[in-house]
Motif scaffolding. Sequence first.
Motif, PDB file in Angstrom:
ATOM      1  N   ASP A   1       0.815  -1.219   0.000  1.00 46.34           N
ATOM      2  CA  ASP A   1       0.000   0.000   0.000  1.00 46.34           C
ATOM      3  C   ASP A   1       0.848   1.269   0.000  1.00 46.34           C
ATOM      4  OD1 ASP A   1      -2.255  -1.621   0.150  1.00 46.34           O
ATOM      5  OD2 ASP A   1      -2.275  -1.601   2.346  1.00 46.34           O
ATOM      6  N   ILE A   2       2.155   1.123  -0.012  1.00 45.93           N
ATOM      7  CA  ILE A   2       3.068   2.270   0.019  1.00 45.93           C
ATOM      8  C   ILE A   2       3.529   2.583  -1.405  1.00 45.93           C
ATOM      9  CG2 ILE A   2       5.264   3.128   0.909  1.00 45.93           C
ATOM     10  CD1 ILE A   2       4.903   1.204   3.271  1.00 45.93           C
ATOM     11  N   SER A   3       3.440   3.846  -1.780  1.00 41.27           N
ATOM     12  CA  SER A   3       3.819   4.264  -3.130  1.00 41.27           C
ATOM     13  C   SER A   3       4.975   5.253  -3.070  1.00 41.27           C
ATOM     14  CB  SER A   3       2.624   4.905  -3.848  1.00 41.27           C
ATOM     15  OG  SER A   3       2.304   6.149  -3.247  1.00 41.27           O
ATOM     16  N   ILE A   4       5.429   5.667  -4.230  1.00 39.85           N
ATOM     17  CA  ILE A   4       6.540   6.614  -4.319  1.00 39.85           C
ATOM     18  C   ILE A   4       6.184   7.951  -3.669  1.00 39.85           C
ATOM     19  CG2 ILE A   4       5.822   7.415  -6.605  1.00 39.85           C
ATOM     20  CD1 ILE A   4       8.772   7.778  -7.275  1.00 39.85           C
ATOM     21  N   MET A   5       4.913   8.282  -3.618  1.00 39.38           N
ATOM     22  CA  MET A   5       4.492   9.546  -3.012  1.00 39.38           C
ATOM     23  C   MET A   5       4.790   9.576  -1.512  1.00 39.38           C
ATOM     24  SD  MET A   5       3.475  11.115  -5.622  1.00 39.38           S
ATOM     25  CE  MET A   5       2.816  12.568  -4.800  1.00 39.38           C
ATOM     26  N   ASP A   6       4.870   8.426  -0.891  1.00 44.78           N
ATOM     27  CA  ASP A   6       5.152   8.360   0.547  1.00 44.78           C
ATOM     28  C   ASP A   6       6.630   8.549   0.865  1.00 44.78           C
ATOM     29  OD1 ASP A   6       2.437   7.595   1.479  1.00 44.78           O
ATOM     30  OD2 ASP A   6       2.835   5.798   0.291  1.00 44.78           O
ATOM     31  N   MET A   7       7.477   8.543  -0.154  1.00 44.40           N
ATOM     32  CA  MET A   7       8.923   8.583   0.079  1.00 44.40           C
ATOM     33  C   MET A   7       9.492   9.999   0.170  1.00 44.40           C
ATOM     34  SD  MET A   7       9.424   5.465   0.336  1.00 44.40           S
ATOM     35  CE  MET A   7       8.408   4.046   0.011  1.00 44.40           C
ATOM     36  N   HIS A   8       8.795  10.959  -0.437  1.00 46.40           N
ATOM     37  CA  HIS A   8       9.254  12.357  -0.432  1.00 46.40           C
ATOM     38  C   HIS A   8      10.692  12.461  -0.964  1.00 46.40           C
ATOM     39  CE1 HIS A   8       5.651  13.225   1.881  1.00 46.40           C
ATOM     40  NE2 HIS A   8       6.022  12.340   2.786  1.00 46.40           N
ATOM     41  N   THR A   9      10.898  11.901  -2.138  1.00 48.66           N
ATOM     42  CA  THR A   9      12.231  11.906  -2.735  1.00 48.66           C
ATOM     43  C   THR A   9      12.511  13.227  -3.430  1.00 48.66           C
ATOM     44  OG1 THR A   9      11.365  10.913  -4.766  1.00 48.66           O
ATOM     45  CG2 THR A   9      12.190   9.402  -3.071  1.00 48.66           C
ATOM     46  N   ASP A  10      13.801  13.574  -3.543  1.00 55.14           N
ATOM     47  CA  ASP A  10      14.261  14.764  -4.253  1.00 55.14           C
ATOM     48  C   ASP A  10      15.150  14.344  -5.411  1.00 55.14           C
ATOM     49  OD1 ASP A  10      12.968  16.481  -2.449  1.00 55.14           O
ATOM     50  OD2 ASP A  10      14.661  16.382  -1.060  1.00 55.14           O
ATOM     51  N   ASP A  11      15.185  15.170  -6.448  1.00 55.60           N
ATOM     52  CA  ASP A  11      15.925  14.817  -7.654  1.00 55.60           C
ATOM     53  C   ASP A  11      17.434  14.776  -7.443  1.00 55.60           C
ATOM     54  OD1 ASP A  11      13.572  14.605  -9.055  1.00 55.60           O
ATOM     55  OD2 ASP A  11      13.625  16.684  -9.801  1.00 55.60           O
ATOM     56  N   ASP A  12      17.944  15.592  -6.525  1.00 58.67           N
ATOM     57  CA  ASP A  12      19.396  15.697  -6.370  1.00 58.67           C
ATOM     58  C   ASP A  12      19.966  14.767  -5.288  1.00 58.67           C
ATOM     59  OD1 ASP A  12      18.190  17.036  -4.306  1.00 58.67           O
ATOM     60  OD2 ASP A  12      19.674  18.649  -4.228  1.00 58.67           O
ATOM     61  N   GLU A  13      19.183  13.846  -4.795  1.00 51.86           N
ATOM     62  CA  GLU A  13      19.684  12.930  -3.771  1.00 51.86           C
ATOM     63  C   GLU A  13      19.954  11.550  -4.369  1.00 51.86           C
ATOM     64  OE1 GLU A  13      16.562  12.983  -0.908  1.00 51.86           O
ATOM     65  OE2 GLU A  13      15.296  11.547  -1.986  1.00 51.86           O
ATOM     66  N   VAL A  14      20.936  10.866  -3.799  1.00 54.57           N
ATOM     67  CA  VAL A  14      21.190   9.473  -4.182  1.00 54.57           C
ATOM     68  C   VAL A  14      20.170   8.606  -3.450  1.00 54.57           C
ATOM     69  CG1 VAL A  14      22.814   7.554  -4.055  1.00 54.57           C
ATOM     70  CG2 VAL A  14      23.644   9.854  -4.599  1.00 54.57           C
ATOM     71  N   LEU A  15      19.312   7.939  -4.210  1.00 51.59           N
ATOM     72  CA  LEU A  15      18.257   7.135  -3.623  1.00 51.59           C
ATOM     73  C   LEU A  15      18.683   5.669  -3.604  1.00 51.59           C
ATOM     74  CD1 LEU A  15      15.385   6.855  -2.487  1.00 51.59           C
ATOM     75  CD2 LEU A  15      14.563   6.644  -4.856  1.00 51.59           C
ATOM     76  N   VAL A  16      18.752   5.103  -2.412  1.00 48.57           N
ATOM     77  CA  VAL A  16      19.116   3.702  -2.220  1.00 48.57           C
ATOM     78  C   VAL A  16      17.937   2.972  -1.593  1.00 48.57           C
ATOM     79  CG1 VAL A  16      20.649   2.091  -1.040  1.00 48.57           C
ATOM     80  CG2 VAL A  16      21.559   4.243  -1.937  1.00 48.57           C
ATOM     81  N   VAL A  17      17.502   1.881  -2.215  1.00 45.56           N
ATOM     82  CA  VAL A  17      16.454   1.033  -1.657  1.00 45.56           C
ATOM     83  C   VAL A  17      17.113  -0.250  -1.166  1.00 45.56           C
ATOM     84  CG1 VAL A  17      14.328  -0.235  -2.098  1.00 45.56           C
ATOM     85  CG2 VAL A  17      14.700   1.996  -3.173  1.00 45.56           C
ATOM     86  N   SER A  18      16.785  -0.655   0.050  1.00 44.34           N
ATOM     87  CA  SER A  18      17.443  -1.813   0.665  1.00 44.34           C
ATOM     88  C   SER A  18      16.416  -2.860   1.102  1.00 44.34           C
ATOM     89  CB  SER A  18      18.261  -1.360   1.884  1.00 44.34           C
ATOM     90  OG  SER A  18      18.792  -2.471   2.583  1.00 44.34           O
ATOM     91  N   ASP A  19      16.682  -4.102   0.732  1.00 47.88           N
ATOM     92  CA  ASP A  19      15.913  -5.251   1.219  1.00 47.88           C
ATOM     93  C   ASP A  19      16.895  -6.276   1.752  1.00 47.88           C
ATOM     94  OD1 ASP A  19      14.352  -7.555   1.607  1.00 47.88           O
ATOM     95  OD2 ASP A  19      14.606  -8.133  -0.488  1.00 47.88           O
ATOM     96  N   MET A  20      16.987  -6.401   3.064  1.00 47.73           N
ATOM     97  CA  MET A  20      17.871  -7.387   3.675  1.00 47.73           C
ATOM     98  C   MET A  20      17.027  -8.538   4.221  1.00 47.73           C
ATOM     99  SD  MET A  20      20.819  -5.187   5.612  1.00 47.73           S
ATOM    100  CE  MET A  20      21.829  -3.999   4.691  1.00 47.73           C
ATOM    101  N   PHE A  21      16.739  -9.515   3.355  1.00 51.12           N
ATOM    102  CA  PHE A  21      16.016 -10.737   3.729  1.00 51.12           C
ATOM    103  C   PHE A  21      14.595 -10.460   4.211  1.00 51.12           C
ATOM    104  CE2 PHE A  21      20.568 -11.255   4.859  1.00 51.12           C
ATOM    105  CZ  PHE A  21      20.915 -12.229   3.944  1.00 51.12           C
ATOM    106  N   SER A  22      13.967  -9.391   3.741  1.00 51.65           N
ATOM    107  CA  SER A  22      12.655  -9.010   4.262  1.00 51.65           C
ATOM    108  C   SER A  22      11.493  -9.335   3.334  1.00 51.65           C
ATOM    109  CB  SER A  22      12.636  -7.508   4.574  1.00 51.65           C
ATOM    110  OG  SER A  22      13.539  -7.196   5.608  1.00 51.65           O
ATOM    111  N   PHE A  23      11.722  -9.406   2.031  1.00 46.75           N
ATOM    112  CA  PHE A  23      10.603  -9.542   1.095  1.00 46.75           C
ATOM    113  C   PHE A  23       9.923 -10.904   1.154  1.00 46.75           C
ATOM    114  CE2 PHE A  23      11.643  -5.979  -2.169  1.00 46.75           C
ATOM    115  CZ  PHE A  23      11.425  -5.052  -1.161  1.00 46.75           C
ATOM    116  N   SER A  24      10.513 -11.868   1.853  1.00 49.67           N
ATOM    117  CA  SER A  24       9.874 -13.180   1.957  1.00 49.67           C
ATOM    118  C   SER A  24       8.589 -13.132   2.778  1.00 49.67           C
ATOM    119  CB  SER A  24      10.839 -14.197   2.578  1.00 49.67           C
ATOM    120  OG  SER A  24      11.240 -13.782   3.870  1.00 49.67           O
ATOM    121  N   ILE A  25       8.359 -12.052   3.536  1.00 50.50           N
ATOM    122  CA  ILE A  25       7.104 -11.949   4.292  1.00 50.50           C
ATOM    123  C   ILE A  25       5.950 -11.517   3.405  1.00 50.50           C
ATOM    124  CG2 ILE A  25       8.392 -11.328   6.380  1.00 50.50           C
ATOM    125  CD1 ILE A  25       7.167  -8.475   6.063  1.00 50.50           C
TER     126      ILE A  25
END
Length: 497
Positions: free
Chosen positions: A304-328
């Motif tokens: 239920d979480i979308s990109i709008m919830d992230m409040h990202t900016d164009d000039d930032e380095v965006l890193v997405v991390s999944d450490m063994f979590s997506f199996s849930i």
Amino acid sequence: MEEANMFLLKDNNFSKDEQVNQIRESSVIGSRIKKRYNRDHLLEEEEEEVRSTSKAMMMIKEPEEKCGNEMLEKMMLHVYDTCIIKGMERVTINNSGADKRNKKSRRIKTTRKNMVDIGTLLISCAQALAVDDHMRACEHLMQIKQHASATGDATQRLAHCFTKGLEARIGAKGRQIWQLLMSEHPSLVDFLKAYDLYTKVCCFLKVTFIFSTMTIMQAMVGKSRLHIVDYGMRYGFQWAGLLRLLASREGGPPEVKFTAIARPKSAYYPSEQIEKIGCRLKKYAHELGFPLFKFHAIMRNWEDISIMDMHTDDDEVLVVSDMFSFSILMEESIFFDSQSPRDTVLNNIKKMRPDVFIQSVSNRSYGSSFLSRFREMLFYYMALFDMLDATIPRESKSRSVLEQVVLGYYIFNDISCEGMDIVERPEKYRQWQTRNQRAGLRQLPLESSIVKAVEDEVRKHYHKDFMICQDGQWLLQGWMGHVLAAHTTWVADDASS
């Protein structure tokens, strides 16, 4: 009786005669159980044991929570020394010279012998359950219990965990007992001690931290703003180490923003714990001189979480991390007529267009049936328990917490529950590769400097039976040839290289 007396008041009115009568009565009951398997009685005993443990834990909850918070803060502040750079204190069995060869030979010989006997019995019990032959399943289970032990060798300890799930499945009480288990989890102190021991003897978490940290440091070369979106944030140890590295880089620390996407209903990582982790990271960043540090936690269903919830900016380095979590996340076996939450989350990550998506997965697949799931679990956890048996003394209390609670709870859930009640549904790394590519993600090549760093670390500081290798763009970890974890990186398929 000894365990029961620990919970009685000192001025209890039990006479010796009454105790003797109760002991005799217990002996008679034990004899009857041996003659005829009474599944309802055993399940009631297990539920009562959980309730008694919960009551005892509540009596010591407050002082242990305070001690646990102090321990958590100490571990976080010193994670750079313990989990990122320096070699760790050795707590493994003494394996020098001829003594090493003899001990290892005895361990493997014992494990293989037990694997033939107990492993075959476990599979036979699962096969009987798969066709609803409970009488035959009970017969196999009673044989297994004769060889199972929470303090024995690796196979005996594993069998001890598996029997609890099998008993609950036979009595159709998996969901009921699972809810009792989740209502009272281990104390924070015991959990952290077990976690600390695990990082010292097993390289899996440390390699995960190094892989993630070096990937982010390379992405931040020449950049001044960093935004990390962390799915399944736990205690944040790896991020404390990253902050220290960023603070020491040439040009000074960057601006850092964290978005922690936590599990909405987690016994081990409740929402208040996530907020405390954020406060500790913020305090640590301030002490290191970061010009800006923001921490935002989202406690919702991940699909239920979308990109709008992230409040990202164009000039930032965006890193997405999944450490063994997506199996849930639920997958196709539950959602037949719509897109699975697993695919929805991956599609949302693609829409975020991250500079890098770092993914770590447990390498096992449960398939579509109970029997296939049981077989996969048996071989996966047998490798883990064998690793713990080779590196930690059998009398270690923290090892028992690791095996019987941290791992044992999930073993119980996987065996005794079905459908929506199953907590984790892992997939093998090749399955994740297909799924990610279908979602519009492109795999990045492995960096040779990162591969060399983790290979050197494992070779210098860990047991020689740990395995580090590559398969395509995946960095694989395992034990004695069995691949248990895999790491890789992704970007949106239409993103510029």
